[in-house]
Design an enzyme around this catalytic site. Structure first.
Site, PDB file in Angstrom:
ATOM      1  N   ASP A 101       2.895  52.131  80.743  1.00 28.85           N
ATOM      2  CA  ASP A 101       2.207  51.036  81.617  1.00 28.85           C
ATOM      3  C   ASP A 101       1.239  51.022  82.882  1.00 28.85           C
ATOM      4  OD1 ASP A 101       0.446  48.352  80.791  1.00 28.85           O
ATOM      5  OD2 ASP A 101       2.140  47.713  80.292  1.00 28.85           O
ATOM      6  N   LYS A 129      -1.623  54.488  78.855  1.00 21.01           N
ATOM      7  CA  LYS A 129      -2.370  53.022  79.182  1.00 21.01           C
ATOM      8  C   LYS A 129      -3.102  53.898  80.390  1.00 21.01           C
ATOM      9  CE  LYS A 129      -0.274  49.317  76.731  1.00 21.01           C
ATOM     10  NZ  LYS A 129       0.527  48.307  76.643  1.00 21.01           N
ATOM     11  N   VAL A 151       0.617  47.632  71.927  1.00 19.64           N
ATOM     12  CA  VAL A 151       0.943  48.617  70.208  1.00 19.64           C
ATOM     13  C   VAL A 151       2.356  48.495  70.164  1.00 19.64           C
ATOM     14  CG1 VAL A 151      -1.565  50.274  71.486  1.00 19.64           C
ATOM     15  CG2 VAL A 151       1.084  50.765  72.129  1.00 19.64           C
TER      16      VAL A 151
END
Ligand code: 5GP
Ligand code: MG
Length: 176
Positions: A101, A129, A151
């Site tokens: 992330d 991501k 998610v």
């Protein structure tokens, strides 16, 4: 539980098919060297169990616990390693996490493993991501690129739950 899922983003079947090809990429990358898998708990638990059975080489596995989230959906920016690092001196590491992330977790763990004397550290995540990272790190191996959305499933949690879903999904309250 499943009624709280807005949609399935990546199905169980898609994940397993992708793991087959990822494993081949990893085997090619390690080129016969023994692999020390270092899995980041708890999120990488499901991925690593499915992935390391697809790596038929000399391999051992260690676990680290990193905390960058404190119950919400936003990172605090701080990465804590709880319980210390395994002995990685001279080893070729495959560092496995669930998702990339901000990159803070991966970057912190990678540099700590190198400082601890690892010979090399290759990084692997199921999900990457597509976004600007807070630090300069990318995964050497990743399963899928996804948008910048929250998610759950396949190891990924929301407040400790949903890790046992066999697919990657989006929760209703975070749905698009
Ligand atoms: P980073 O340090 O790259 O910002 O985040 C890495 C960690 O944050 C992951 O290991 C994971 O635990 C958590 N994380 C980041 N994005 C998500 C997400 O979309 N869903 C869930 N459940 N956890 C996430
Ligand atoms: Mg995590």
């Amino acid at each position: 539980m499943e009624s709280l899922i807005e949609k399935v983003l990546i199905s169980e079947d898609e994940i397993h098919k992708r793991l087959d090809s990822m494993a081949l990429e990893i085997l090619t990358g390690f080129d016969g060297r023994p692999i020390t898998v270092v899995a980041v708990l708890k999120g990488a638990l499901v991925l690593v169990a499915d992935l390391f059975r697809r790596l038929p080489v000399k391999l051992d596995i260690e676990f680290v616990t990193a905390q960058s989230y404190y119950g919400g959906t936003e990172t605090t920016g701080e990465v804590k390693v709880i319980g210390g690092l395994p002995d990685v001196k001279g080893k070729s590491i495959l560092l496995v996490d669930d998702i990339l992330d901000t990159g803070l977790t991966m970057e912190a763990l990678k540099s700590q493993l190198i400082d601890a004397g690892a010979d090399s550290v290759a990084t692997c995540v199921l999900l990457s991501k597509v976004k600007e990272r807070a630090v300069d790190v990318e995964a050497d191996y990743y399963g899928f690129e996804i948008g910048d959305e929250f998610v759950v499933g396949y190891g990924l949690d929301y407040t400790g739950h949903y890790r046992n879903l066999p697919y990657i999904g989006i929760l209703k309250e975070f749905g698009v």
